[in-house]
Motif scaffolding. Structure first.
Motif, PDB file in Angstrom:
ATOM      1  N   ARG A 114      60.535 -21.350  13.671  1.00  0.00           N
ATOM      2  CA  ARG A 114      60.973 -21.080  14.485  1.00  0.00           C
ATOM      3  C   ARG A 114      60.079 -20.448  15.497  1.00  0.00           C
ATOM      4  NH1 ARG A 114      66.265 -17.913  12.278  1.00  0.00           N
ATOM      5  NH2 ARG A 114      67.677 -19.193  11.623  1.00  0.00           N
ATOM      6  N   ARG A 115      58.701 -20.570  14.647  1.00  0.00           N
ATOM      7  CA  ARG A 115      57.684 -19.877  14.866  1.00  0.00           C
ATOM      8  C   ARG A 115      57.140 -21.576  15.518  1.00  0.00           C
ATOM      9  NH1 ARG A 115      59.596 -16.409  12.470  1.00  0.00           N
ATOM     10  NH2 ARG A 115      59.258 -13.939  13.077  1.00  0.00           N
ATOM     11  N   THR A 116      57.445 -22.505  15.703  1.00  0.00           N
ATOM     12  CA  THR A 116      56.771 -23.709  15.991  1.00  0.00           C
ATOM     13  C   THR A 116      57.442 -24.984  16.856  1.00  0.00           C
ATOM     14  OG1 THR A 116      56.457 -23.733  13.482  1.00  0.00           O
ATOM     15  CG2 THR A 116      55.364 -25.742  14.045  1.00  0.00           C
ATOM     16  N   HIS A 165      44.692 -20.114  16.093  1.00  0.00           N
ATOM     17  CA  HIS A 165      45.426 -21.307  15.478  1.00  0.00           C
ATOM     18  C   HIS A 165      44.732 -22.211  17.322  1.00  0.00           C
ATOM     19  CE1 HIS A 165      48.830 -25.152  15.911  1.00  0.00           C
ATOM     20  NE2 HIS A 165      48.694 -24.119  17.240  1.00  0.00           N
ATOM     21  N   ALA A 167      51.692 -16.333  13.372  1.00  0.00           N
ATOM     22  CA  ALA A 167      52.960 -17.147  12.578  1.00  0.00           C
ATOM     23  C   ALA A 167      51.842 -17.977  11.294  1.00  0.00           C
ATOM     24  CB  ALA A 167      53.125 -18.056  13.258  1.00  0.00           C
ATOM     25  N   GLU A 216      50.651 -17.764  24.924  1.00  0.00           N
ATOM     26  CA  GLU A 216      51.987 -18.268  23.686  1.00  0.00           C
ATOM     27  C   GLU A 216      51.345 -18.395  22.211  1.00  0.00           C
ATOM     28  OE1 GLU A 216      54.291 -20.964  25.980  1.00  0.00           O
ATOM     29  OE2 GLU A 216      52.786 -22.207  25.960  1.00  0.00           O
ATOM     30  N   SER A 217      49.789 -18.574  22.656  1.00  0.00           N
ATOM     31  CA  SER A 217      49.238 -18.818  20.840  1.00  0.00           C
ATOM     32  C   SER A 217      47.619 -18.213  20.408  1.00  0.00           C
ATOM     33  CB  SER A 217      49.537 -19.944  20.620  1.00  0.00           C
ATOM     34  OG  SER A 217      49.271 -20.359  19.197  1.00  0.00           O
ATOM     35  N   GLN A 256      61.139 -19.731   8.790  1.00  0.00           N
ATOM     36  CA  GLN A 256      60.949 -18.587  10.070  1.00  0.00           C
ATOM     37  C   GLN A 256      59.204 -18.688  10.685  1.00  0.00           C
ATOM     38  OE1 GLN A 256      62.047 -15.280  11.060  1.00  0.00           O
ATOM     39  NE2 GLN A 256      63.253 -15.911   9.815  1.00  0.00           N
ATOM     40  N   LEU A 257      58.974 -20.356   9.650  1.00  0.00           N
ATOM     41  CA  LEU A 257      57.683 -20.977  10.688  1.00  0.00           C
ATOM     42  C   LEU A 257      57.718 -21.974  11.093  1.00  0.00           C
ATOM     43  CD1 LEU A 257      54.757 -21.082  10.056  1.00  0.00           C
ATOM     44  CD2 LEU A 257      55.153 -22.913   8.782  1.00  0.00           C
ATOM     45  N   ARG A 313      52.034 -22.878  17.386  1.00  0.00           N
ATOM     46  CA  ARG A 313      52.378 -22.002  15.914  1.00  0.00           C
ATOM     47  C   ARG A 313      52.152 -20.904  17.410  1.00  0.00           C
ATOM     48  NH1 ARG A 313      54.312 -25.432  12.179  1.00  0.00           N
ATOM     49  NH2 ARG A 313      52.522 -25.846  10.976  1.00  0.00           N
ATOM     50  N   SER A 314      52.807 -19.626  17.056  1.00  0.00           N
ATOM     51  CA  SER A 314      53.166 -18.482  18.166  1.00  0.00           C
ATOM     52  C   SER A 314      51.787 -17.900  17.100  1.00  0.00           C
ATOM     53  CB  SER A 314      54.277 -17.904  18.059  1.00  0.00           C
ATOM     54  OG  SER A 314      54.819 -17.885  17.290  1.00  0.00           O
ATOM     55  N   THR A 315      52.418 -16.599  18.586  1.00  0.00           N
ATOM     56  CA  THR A 315      51.031 -15.914  18.069  1.00  0.00           C
ATOM     57  C   THR A 315      50.811 -15.137  16.349  1.00  0.00           C
ATOM     58  OG1 THR A 315      49.973 -15.123  19.401  1.00  0.00           O
ATOM     59  CG2 THR A 315      49.657 -13.687  18.297  1.00  0.00           C
TER      60      THR A 315
END
Length: 490
Positions: A325-327, A229, A441, A224-225, A322-323, A437-439
């Motif tokens: 939404r990826r957190t 991260h 991001a 997922e990350s 956007q960040l 944090r998604s990959t």
């Protein structure tokens, strides 16, 4: 031994022992719309610290908390046997200097975590009694690898990858990880892919999954990350600094209660914020049943994804959205099993367990010093929650007790109270501790993660560059937000 009624698996909707102070939004009426120097949104530790610091400085403050109780992820509760458990975070670390100083200021006594005795490591159903690790860089779970009877080649290969991770973490900028060496490649590479590229054996894959799902600075599955991260989380919350070094006699939740009582009527409960309008003279915060607070500034101290539930005018920058939404908030539940005494101590164990079990990958002693009552803390982490949450309460209980017994023997199947705190089911928390944090991001959108929004200043433990996900990070972020806010008020 019969479980108490409350010991059937409990969520976080009604937390016994939570601080109920301040005023209700329903009773605000005429005071709604009063101008203050700062409005603080969120009554967890970071928001409480920010409000307390502002009051110390002579500022006028209103704190808005969406729930009917204060404390956020810092809530304690009495249990059977005269004990106290924390339904959120509970430990302080060796280098958690702000939390230590706060405990002394509030006159709350602490005691060291119990690490005397042996630990247990379980691999594919086989249990090994082990010494605890001396060096986290050379550990398998909580255990000394020399005590685990697995092929030396497999252990050494896993530890070599382990040390490669820690070497990468030394190069990571905690404030600007996207500027770190090889950041683009690291951020484009999920942890699981990095392991596959190195032909990681099952032991190494489990070790990385264990730290991804269990480290206090984040919780995520390896796919997922990114490696960036994961390495960042090692840099901001170094495992070798013993983050679980001490506990509060009365539970960490006592901190939130004391600060909330200091703030008194400045706190408004049942006051979810849904809009913040800014103009040249300040801002208007709309909460509850369309009530308003007029303020010069605001501190928003809520979990990052929940920021998007607030309508901002002017709107938040698109890259920041956007960040967020990826957190996502991590998938994590807390398990607390209460026994008449800490029977494992009498058997020479310290309750530090780890292994590839079905539900519980780690356990820890959470007792008072005298071991009465005995308390074991554990977690259900990551995607295990997906299937686990669909089971009945009785089925969940049976699986938890099965794993506890695998670690600590048949007595572990007979708690006098069993509490499972479903963090993911609390709408105002959204999940477990830490920053995920998604990959990709960090490198695509991360450069604005510390940017405030006009007169709105971000706080919350996830905002910290030192010990995010911990109480220490919550304090740091709250104080830092006040410092930036003061520059606007000056």
């Amino acid at each position: 031994m019969r479980l108490s009624r409350r010991s059937l698996l409990t969520g976080t909707a009604g937390l016994a022992g939570a601080a109920v102070v301040g005023r209700s939004a329903k009773a605000e009426g005429a005071r709604s719309g009063a101008a203050v120097d700062a409005v603080v949104i969120g009554g967890g530790l970071s928001g409480l610290i920010a409000a307390r610091e502002l009051v110390k400085q002579g500022k006028t403050v209103t704190l808005l908390e969406a729930k009917s109780t204060i404390g956020g992820r810092m809530v304690n509760q009495k249990v059977a046997g005269g004990g106290v458990i924390d339904l959120g975070g509970q430990w302080g670390g060796k280098t958690h200097y702000r939390l230590e100083a706060l405990s002394e200021e509030l006159k709350l006594k602490r005691y060291p975590s119990y690490y005397e005795g042996k630990g247990v490591f379980i691999w594919n159903g086989k249990s090994y009694t082990t010494d605890l690790f001396n060096d986290f860089w050379r550990s398998i779970g909580f255990s000394n690898p020399d005590d685990i009877d697995l092929p030396e080649k497999e252990k050494e290969a896993a530890l070599q990858l382990w040390n490669e991770l820690f070497e990468i973490s030394k190069s990571i900028s905690v404030e600007q990880p996207w500027t770190s060496p090889n950041a683009q490649v690291l951020d484009a590479t999920p942890v699981s892919q990095w392991l596959l590229e190195r032909n990681a054996a099952p032991l190494a894959q489990w070790m990385f999954g264990w730290i991804c799902r269990g480290n206090g600075a984040q919780v995520f599955e390896p796919y997922e990350s990114s490696m960036l991260h994961l390495a960042w989380s090692m840099a901001v919350a170094p495992p070798n600094e013993t983050a679980e070094d001490w506990l509060f006699y009365k539970g960490a939740g006592e901190v939130a209660k004391i600060i909330a009582n200091e703030l008194g009527s400045r706190i408004i409960l049942n006051a979810p914020v849904f809009k913040i309008d800014q103009d040249s003279s300040g801002l208007t915060v709309i909460y509850g049943d369309c009530k308003t607070v007029r303020a010069k500034t605001a501190v928003v101290a809520i979990p990052p994804p929940l920021r998007l539930n607030i309508q901002f005018n002017p709107p938040l920058p698109p890259r920041f959205v956007q960040l967020m939404r990826r957190t996502p908030m991590p998938s994590k539940w807390k398990v607390l099993a209460v026994y008449p005494t800490a029977f494992w101590r009498d058997q020479g164990y310290c309750a530090a367990g780890s292994g590839n079990l079905d539900v519980l990958e780690q356990t820890a002693d959470a007792c008072p010093p005298e071991g009465n009552p005995g308390i074991i803390a554990s977690f259900v982490s990551g995607n295990k929650i997906g299937g686990f949450s669909q089971l009945s309460h009785q089925e969940q209980r049976a699986l938890v007790l099965k794993d506890l017994a695998a670690y600590w023997g048949p007595q572990a199947k007979e708690p006098i109270e069993l509490v499972i705190v479903r963090w993911t089911e609390d709408a105002w928390i959204g999940g477990g501790y830490g920053v995920t944090r998604s990959t990709g991001a960090w490198t695509a959108f991360g450069s604005g993660w510390q940017d405030d929004h006009g007169k709105v200043f971000w706080a919350g433990t996830e905002q910290s560059t030192r010990w995010p996900g911990y109480f220490e990070g919550a304090i740091e972020a709250g104080l830092a937000a006040v410092k930036r806010l003061n520059a606007v008020l000056a």
